[in-house]
Design a protein around this motif. Sequence first.
Motif, PDB file in Angstrom:
ATOM      1  N   GLN A 140       2.700 -13.617  12.708  1.00  0.00           N
ATOM      2  CA  GLN A 140       3.963 -13.861  12.012  1.00  0.00           C
ATOM      3  C   GLN A 140       4.031 -13.127  10.683  1.00  0.00           C
ATOM      4  O   GLN A 140       5.105 -12.676  10.276  1.00  0.00           O
ATOM      5  N   VAL A 141       2.894 -12.959  10.007  1.00  0.00           N
ATOM      6  CA  VAL A 141       2.870 -12.179   8.768  1.00  0.00           C
ATOM      7  C   VAL A 141       3.147 -10.709   9.078  1.00  0.00           C
ATOM      8  O   VAL A 141       3.963 -10.061   8.421  1.00  0.00           O
ATOM      9  N   LYS A 142       2.494 -10.181  10.108  1.00  0.00           N
ATOM     10  CA  LYS A 142       2.685  -8.772  10.472  1.00  0.00           C
ATOM     11  C   LYS A 142       4.102  -8.488  10.946  1.00  0.00           C
ATOM     12  O   LYS A 142       4.611  -7.384  10.784  1.00  0.00           O
ATOM     13  N   ALA A 143       4.759  -9.499  11.506  1.00  0.00           N
ATOM     14  CA  ALA A 143       6.142  -9.346  11.962  1.00  0.00           C
ATOM     15  C   ALA A 143       7.150  -9.658  10.853  1.00  0.00           C
ATOM     16  O   ALA A 143       8.347  -9.678  11.101  1.00  0.00           O
ATOM     17  N   ASN A 144       6.639  -9.905   9.648  1.00  0.00           N
ATOM     18  CA  ASN A 144       7.477 -10.229   8.487  1.00  0.00           C
ATOM     19  C   ASN A 144       8.314 -11.488   8.685  1.00  0.00           C
ATOM     20  O   ASN A 144       9.414 -11.606   8.158  1.00  0.00           O
ATOM     21  N   ILE A 145       7.786 -12.429   9.449  1.00  0.00           N
ATOM     22  CA  ILE A 145       8.438 -13.728   9.611  1.00  0.00           C
ATOM     23  C   ILE A 145       7.997 -14.655   8.479  1.00  0.00           C
ATOM     24  O   ILE A 145       8.788 -15.418   7.946  1.00  0.00           O
ATOM     25  N   LEU A 146       6.722 -14.577   8.128  1.00  0.00           N
ATOM     26  CA  LEU A 146       6.161 -15.335   7.012  1.00  0.00           C
ATOM     27  C   LEU A 146       5.635 -14.357   5.977  1.00  0.00           C
ATOM     28  O   LEU A 146       5.187 -13.265   6.319  1.00  0.00           O
ATOM     29  N   SER A 147       5.654 -14.778   4.722  1.00  0.00           N
ATOM     30  CA  SER A 147       5.068 -13.933   3.684  1.00  0.00           C
ATOM     31  C   SER A 147       3.633 -14.361   3.445  1.00  0.00           C
ATOM     32  O   SER A 147       3.260 -15.520   3.633  1.00  0.00           O
ATOM     33  N   GLU A 148       2.826 -13.417   3.029  1.00  0.00           N
ATOM     34  CA  GLU A 148       1.410 -13.677   2.758  1.00  0.00           C
ATOM     35  C   GLU A 148       1.243 -14.749   1.688  1.00  0.00           C
ATOM     36  O   GLU A 148       0.318 -15.553   1.745  1.00  0.00           O
ATOM     37  N   ASN A 149       2.152 -14.785   0.721  1.00  0.00           N
ATOM     38  CA  ASN A 149       2.071 -15.759  -0.367  1.00  0.00           C
ATOM     39  C   ASN A 149       2.202 -17.194   0.131  1.00  0.00           C
ATOM     40  O   ASN A 149       1.564 -18.099  -0.403  1.00  0.00           O
ATOM     41  N   ASN A 150       3.031 -17.413   1.126  1.00  0.00           N
ATOM     42  CA  ASN A 150       3.249 -18.764   1.647  1.00  0.00           C
ATOM     43  C   ASN A 150       2.168 -19.199   2.622  1.00  0.00           C
ATOM     44  O   ASN A 150       2.153 -20.341   3.058  1.00  0.00           O
ATOM     45  N   LEU A 151       1.282 -18.302   2.947  1.00  0.00           N
ATOM     46  CA  LEU A 151       0.316 -18.557   4.003  1.00  0.00           C
ATOM     47  C   LEU A 151      -1.005 -19.144   3.526  1.00  0.00           C
ATOM     48  O   LEU A 151      -1.727 -19.749   4.313  1.00  0.00           O
ATOM     49  N   ALA A 152      -1.324 -19.026   2.265  1.00  0.00           N
ATOM     50  CA  ALA A 152      -2.630 -19.446   1.752  1.00  0.00           C
ATOM     51  C   ALA A 152      -2.927 -20.909   2.057  1.00  0.00           C
ATOM     52  O   ALA A 152      -4.016 -21.250   2.541  1.00  0.00           O
ATOM     53  N   SER A 153      -1.992 -21.784   1.799  1.00  0.00           N
ATOM     54  CA  SER A 153      -2.244 -23.208   2.034  1.00  0.00           C
ATOM     55  C   SER A 153      -2.405 -23.509   3.529  1.00  0.00           C
ATOM     56  O   SER A 153      -3.227 -24.342   3.912  1.00  0.00           O
ATOM     57  N   LEU A 154      -1.644 -22.810   4.374  1.00  0.00           N
ATOM     58  CA  LEU A 154      -1.778 -23.017   5.817  1.00  0.00           C
ATOM     59  C   LEU A 154      -3.133 -22.545   6.329  1.00  0.00           C
ATOM     60  O   LEU A 154      -3.759 -23.196   7.162  1.00  0.00           O
ATOM     61  N   ARG A 155      -3.589 -21.415   5.823  1.00  0.00           N
ATOM     62  CA  ARG A 155      -4.913 -20.915   6.218  1.00  0.00           C
ATOM     63  C   ARG A 155      -6.017 -21.855   5.773  1.00  0.00           C
ATOM     64  O   ARG A 155      -6.956 -22.116   6.514  1.00  0.00           O
ATOM     65  N   ASN A 156      -5.894 -22.383   4.557  1.00  0.00           N
ATOM     66  CA  ASN A 156      -6.900 -23.320   4.061  1.00  0.00           C
ATOM     67  C   ASN A 156      -6.930 -24.581   4.921  1.00  0.00           C
ATOM     68  O   ASN A 156      -8.001 -25.098   5.232  1.00  0.00           O
ATOM     69  N   GLU A 157      -5.775 -25.070   5.274  1.00  0.00           N
ATOM     70  CA  GLU A 157      -5.718 -26.267   6.117  1.00  0.00           C
ATOM     71  C   GLU A 157      -6.316 -25.997   7.490  1.00  0.00           C
ATOM     72  O   GLU A 157      -7.033 -26.813   8.042  1.00  0.00           O
ATOM     73  N   ASN A 158      -6.041 -24.830   8.030  1.00  0.00           N
ATOM     74  CA  ASN A 158      -6.570 -24.471   9.343  1.00  0.00           C
ATOM     75  C   ASN A 158      -8.096 -24.378   9.303  1.00  0.00           C
ATOM     76  O   ASN A 158      -8.767 -24.800  10.228  1.00  0.00           O
ATOM     77  N   ASP A 159      -8.632 -23.828   8.217  1.00  0.00           N
ATOM     78  CA  ASP A 159     -10.098 -23.714   8.071  1.00  0.00           C
ATOM     79  C   ASP A 159     -10.721 -25.088   7.937  1.00  0.00           C
ATOM     80  O   ASP A 159     -11.751 -25.384   8.447  1.00  0.00           O
TER      81      ASP A 159
END
Length: 64
Positions: free
Chosen positions: A45-64
């Motif tokens: 979704q980031v590569k497709a420009n659906i989500l921005s990298e800035n909004n993704l940090a918290s989601l990645r942390n939660e996933n980890d």
Amino acid sequence: MIRSSCSSTLNYGEALGAGTTNDKVHKLRICLKELRESMRNLNIQVKANILSENNLASLRNEND
């Protein structure tokens, strides 16, 4: 995204109720597989420009 993220949660609930250690390990492996799928989905979704990298940090942390 919703399917893979919800699937890991539901499978974790199943793992908590597993009857044997082998069954619990198997179900936890399924959870890990679904979490990896969720992370790949976020990256797509980031590569497709659906989500921005800035909004993704918290989601990645939660996933980890």
